[in-house]
Motif scaffolding. Structure first.
Motif, PDB file in Angstrom:
ATOM      1  N   ASN A  84       0.829  -1.206   0.000  1.00  0.00           N
ATOM      2  CA  ASN A  84       0.000   0.000   0.000  1.00  0.00           C
ATOM      3  C   ASN A  84       0.863   1.256   0.000  1.00  0.00           C
ATOM      4  O   ASN A  84       0.602   2.198  -0.743  1.00  0.00           O
ATOM      5  CB  ASN A  84      -0.923   0.036   1.214  1.00  0.00           C
ATOM      6  CG  ASN A  84      -2.035  -0.961   1.146  1.00  0.00           C
ATOM      7  OD1 ASN A  84      -2.366  -1.462   0.084  1.00  0.00           O
ATOM      8  ND2 ASN A  84      -2.616  -1.265   2.286  1.00  0.00           N
ATOM      9  N   ILE A  85       1.868   1.283   0.846  1.00  0.00           N
ATOM     10  CA  ILE A  85       2.754   2.446   0.938  1.00  0.00           C
ATOM     11  C   ILE A  85       3.484   2.652  -0.381  1.00  0.00           C
ATOM     12  O   ILE A  85       3.525   3.760  -0.910  1.00  0.00           O
ATOM     13  CB  ILE A  85       3.759   2.270   2.103  1.00  0.00           C
ATOM     14  CG1 ILE A  85       3.011   2.304   3.437  1.00  0.00           C
ATOM     15  CG2 ILE A  85       4.835   3.354   2.053  1.00  0.00           C
ATOM     16  CD1 ILE A  85       3.862   1.912   4.626  1.00  0.00           C
ATOM     17  N   ILE A  86       4.031   1.571  -0.927  1.00  0.00           N
ATOM     18  CA  ILE A  86       4.777   1.669  -2.184  1.00  0.00           C
ATOM     19  C   ILE A  86       3.866   2.142  -3.311  1.00  0.00           C
ATOM     20  O   ILE A  86       4.221   3.048  -4.077  1.00  0.00           O
ATOM     21  CB  ILE A  86       5.434   0.316  -2.531  1.00  0.00           C
ATOM     22  CG1 ILE A  86       6.458  -0.076  -1.466  1.00  0.00           C
ATOM     23  CG2 ILE A  86       6.064   0.345  -3.913  1.00  0.00           C
ATOM     24  CD1 ILE A  86       7.578   0.926  -1.284  1.00  0.00           C
ATOM     25  N   LEU A  87       2.686   1.542  -3.441  1.00  0.00           N
ATOM     26  CA  LEU A  87       1.758   1.950  -4.503  1.00  0.00           C
ATOM     27  C   LEU A  87       1.315   3.396  -4.349  1.00  0.00           C
ATOM     28  O   LEU A  87       1.206   4.124  -5.335  1.00  0.00           O
ATOM     29  CB  LEU A  87       0.528   1.037  -4.531  1.00  0.00           C
ATOM     30  CG  LEU A  87       0.703  -0.312  -5.183  1.00  0.00           C
ATOM     31  CD1 LEU A  87      -0.572  -1.132  -5.051  1.00  0.00           C
ATOM     32  CD2 LEU A  87       1.074  -0.169  -6.640  1.00  0.00           C
ATOM     33  N   GLY A  88       1.052   3.824  -3.126  1.00  0.00           N
ATOM     34  CA  GLY A  88       0.642   5.210  -2.899  1.00  0.00           C
ATOM     35  C   GLY A  88       1.729   6.205  -3.269  1.00  0.00           C
ATOM     36  O   GLY A  88       1.471   7.205  -3.944  1.00  0.00           O
ATOM     37  N   ILE A  89       2.954   5.928  -2.850  1.00  0.00           N
ATOM     38  CA  ILE A  89       4.058   6.841  -3.140  1.00  0.00           C
ATOM     39  C   ILE A  89       4.405   6.820  -4.626  1.00  0.00           C
ATOM     40  O   ILE A  89       4.524   7.877  -5.261  1.00  0.00           O
ATOM     41  CB  ILE A  89       5.296   6.498  -2.285  1.00  0.00           C
ATOM     42  CG1 ILE A  89       4.993   6.790  -0.810  1.00  0.00           C
ATOM     43  CG2 ILE A  89       6.511   7.296  -2.742  1.00  0.00           C
ATOM     44  CD1 ILE A  89       6.064   6.312   0.137  1.00  0.00           C
ATOM     45  N   ILE A  90       4.564   5.631  -5.190  1.00  0.00           N
ATOM     46  CA  ILE A  90       4.908   5.542  -6.615  1.00  0.00           C
ATOM     47  C   ILE A  90       3.786   6.107  -7.472  1.00  0.00           C
ATOM     48  O   ILE A  90       4.027   6.814  -8.448  1.00  0.00           O
ATOM     49  CB  ILE A  90       5.243   4.094  -7.014  1.00  0.00           C
ATOM     50  CG1 ILE A  90       6.539   3.668  -6.339  1.00  0.00           C
ATOM     51  CG2 ILE A  90       5.357   3.945  -8.520  1.00  0.00           C
ATOM     52  CD1 ILE A  90       6.903   2.217  -6.558  1.00  0.00           C
ATOM     53  N   GLY A  91       2.538   5.818  -7.095  1.00  0.00           N
ATOM     54  CA  GLY A  91       1.404   6.370  -7.834  1.00  0.00           C
ATOM     55  C   GLY A  91       1.399   7.881  -7.826  1.00  0.00           C
ATOM     56  O   GLY A  91       1.160   8.530  -8.850  1.00  0.00           O
ATOM     57  N   ALA A  92       1.692   8.479  -6.664  1.00  0.00           N
ATOM     58  CA  ALA A  92       1.736   9.935  -6.571  1.00  0.00           C
ATOM     59  C   ALA A  92       2.869  10.515  -7.396  1.00  0.00           C
ATOM     60  O   ALA A  92       2.691  11.510  -8.106  1.00  0.00           O
ATOM     61  CB  ALA A  92       1.872  10.370  -5.108  1.00  0.00           C
ATOM     62  N   VAL A  93       4.039   9.900  -7.325  1.00  0.00           N
ATOM     63  CA  VAL A  93       5.193  10.408  -8.063  1.00  0.00           C
ATOM     64  C   VAL A  93       4.966  10.298  -9.573  1.00  0.00           C
ATOM     65  O   VAL A  93       5.200  11.256 -10.323  1.00  0.00           O
ATOM     66  CB  VAL A  93       6.479   9.657  -7.635  1.00  0.00           C
ATOM     67  CG1 VAL A  93       7.634   9.971  -8.557  1.00  0.00           C
ATOM     68  CG2 VAL A  93       6.836  10.013  -6.202  1.00  0.00           C
ATOM     69  N   VAL A  94       4.486   9.135 -10.018  1.00  0.00           N
ATOM     70  CA  VAL A  94       4.266   8.927 -11.452  1.00  0.00           C
ATOM     71  C   VAL A  94       3.185   9.879 -11.978  1.00  0.00           C
ATOM     72  O   VAL A  94       3.363  10.519 -13.016  1.00  0.00           O
ATOM     73  CB  VAL A  94       3.899   7.453 -11.737  1.00  0.00           C
ATOM     74  CG1 VAL A  94       3.404   7.266 -13.157  1.00  0.00           C
ATOM     75  CG2 VAL A  94       5.093   6.560 -11.467  1.00  0.00           C
ATOM     76  N   LEU A  95       2.071   9.973 -11.261  1.00  0.00           N
ATOM     77  CA  LEU A  95       0.991  10.841 -11.731  1.00  0.00           C
ATOM     78  C   LEU A  95       1.404  12.317 -11.671  1.00  0.00           C
ATOM     79  O   LEU A  95       1.043  13.089 -12.560  1.00  0.00           O
ATOM     80  CB  LEU A  95      -0.287  10.601 -10.941  1.00  0.00           C
ATOM     81  CG  LEU A  95      -1.556  11.197 -11.523  1.00  0.00           C
ATOM     82  CD1 LEU A  95      -1.775  10.742 -12.963  1.00  0.00           C
ATOM     83  CD2 LEU A  95      -2.758  10.831 -10.679  1.00  0.00           C
ATOM     84  N   ASN A  96       2.182  12.715 -10.663  1.00  0.00           N
ATOM     85  CA  ASN A  96       2.690  14.090 -10.619  1.00  0.00           C
ATOM     86  C   ASN A  96       3.604  14.370 -11.793  1.00  0.00           C
ATOM     87  O   ASN A  96       3.580  15.459 -12.358  1.00  0.00           O
ATOM     88  CB  ASN A  96       3.430  14.361  -9.307  1.00  0.00           C
ATOM     89  CG  ASN A  96       2.540  14.976  -8.273  1.00  0.00           C
ATOM     90  OD1 ASN A  96       1.762  15.864  -8.563  1.00  0.00           O
ATOM     91  ND2 ASN A  96       2.633  14.479  -7.065  1.00  0.00           N
ATOM     92  N   PHE A  97       4.426  13.395 -12.176  1.00  0.00           N
ATOM     93  CA  PHE A  97       5.303  13.553 -13.328  1.00  0.00           C
ATOM     94  C   PHE A  97       4.485  13.735 -14.599  1.00  0.00           C
ATOM     95  O   PHE A  97       4.783  14.597 -15.426  1.00  0.00           O
ATOM     96  CB  PHE A  97       6.231  12.336 -13.450  1.00  0.00           C
ATOM     97  CG  PHE A  97       7.153  12.404 -14.624  1.00  0.00           C
ATOM     98  CD1 PHE A  97       8.268  13.236 -14.599  1.00  0.00           C
ATOM     99  CD2 PHE A  97       6.917  11.657 -15.765  1.00  0.00           C
ATOM    100  CE1 PHE A  97       9.115  13.312 -15.685  1.00  0.00           C
ATOM    101  CE2 PHE A  97       7.755  11.722 -16.852  1.00  0.00           C
ATOM    102  CZ  PHE A  97       8.866  12.560 -16.815  1.00  0.00           C
ATOM    103  N   ILE A  98       3.445  12.921 -14.749  1.00  0.00           N
ATOM    104  CA  ILE A  98       2.577  13.030 -15.930  1.00  0.00           C
ATOM    105  C   ILE A  98       1.867  14.377 -15.953  1.00  0.00           C
ATOM    106  O   ILE A  98       1.805  15.045 -16.993  1.00  0.00           O
ATOM    107  CB  ILE A  98       1.573  11.870 -15.960  1.00  0.00           C
ATOM    108  CG1 ILE A  98       2.308  10.548 -16.208  1.00  0.00           C
ATOM    109  CG2 ILE A  98       0.497  12.094 -17.022  1.00  0.00           C
ATOM    110  CD1 ILE A  98       1.449   9.314 -15.993  1.00  0.00           C
ATOM    111  N   LEU A  99       1.348  14.803 -14.808  1.00  0.00           N
ATOM    112  CA  LEU A  99       0.661  16.102 -14.744  1.00  0.00           C
ATOM    113  C   LEU A  99       1.623  17.253 -15.016  1.00  0.00           C
ATOM    114  O   LEU A  99       1.256  18.230 -15.668  1.00  0.00           O
ATOM    115  CB  LEU A  99      -0.014  16.272 -13.384  1.00  0.00           C
ATOM    116  CG  LEU A  99      -1.206  15.362 -13.101  1.00  0.00           C
ATOM    117  CD1 LEU A  99      -1.679  15.540 -11.668  1.00  0.00           C
ATOM    118  CD2 LEU A  99      -2.332  15.613 -14.077  1.00  0.00           C
ATOM    119  N   ALA A 100       2.861  17.141 -14.523  1.00  0.00           N
ATOM    120  CA  ALA A 100       3.857  18.184 -14.764  1.00  0.00           C
ATOM    121  C   ALA A 100       4.199  18.281 -16.242  1.00  0.00           C
ATOM    122  O   ALA A 100       4.478  19.368 -16.751  1.00  0.00           O
ATOM    123  CB  ALA A 100       5.112  17.914 -13.945  1.00  0.00           C
ATOM    124  N   ALA A 101       4.164  17.152 -16.948  1.00  0.00           N
ATOM    125  CA  ALA A 101       4.434  17.167 -18.385  1.00  0.00           C
ATOM    126  C   ALA A 101       3.374  17.968 -19.138  1.00  0.00           C
ATOM    127  O   ALA A 101       3.641  18.530 -20.197  1.00  0.00           O
ATOM    128  CB  ALA A 101       4.497  15.739 -18.927  1.00  0.00           C
TER     129      ALA A 101
END
Length: 83
Positions: free
Chosen positions: A35-52
């Motif tokens: 859960n922790i890994i998915l939450g953190i990785i999900g946030a980082v990946v989606l933030n990267f996509i949104l920043a693009a």
């Protein structure tokens, strides 16, 4: 050091909460660590996509929402790969 305007410890706690919420929403059976890994990785990946696309969000509420959405997307992708 901070991750999207929240500290490392807060990122772990919020990431765990986001992953747990995604687990409940997607009816998945995972452990606390996943859960922790998915939450953190999900946030980082989606933030990267949104920043693009020129969108950037900071703060713990945005981190929780983005982590939840990102974790749901990762769970769905994992299900699609496993078949």
């Amino acid at each position: 050091m901070s991750v999207n305007g929240v500290g490392i410890l807060a990122a772990i706690i919020i990431g765990g909460l986001a992953g747990w919420l995604a687990e409940q929403f997607m009816h998945s059976q995972m452990g606390l660590f996943a859960n922790i890994i998915l939450g953190i990785i999900g946030a980082v990946v989606l933030n990267f996509i949104l920043a693009a696309f020129g969108m950037a969000y900071t703060g713990w509420v945005a981190y929780l929402v983005i982590g939840f959405i990102g974790a749901c997307l990762l769970i769905a992708a994992g299900r699609a790969v496993r078949g």
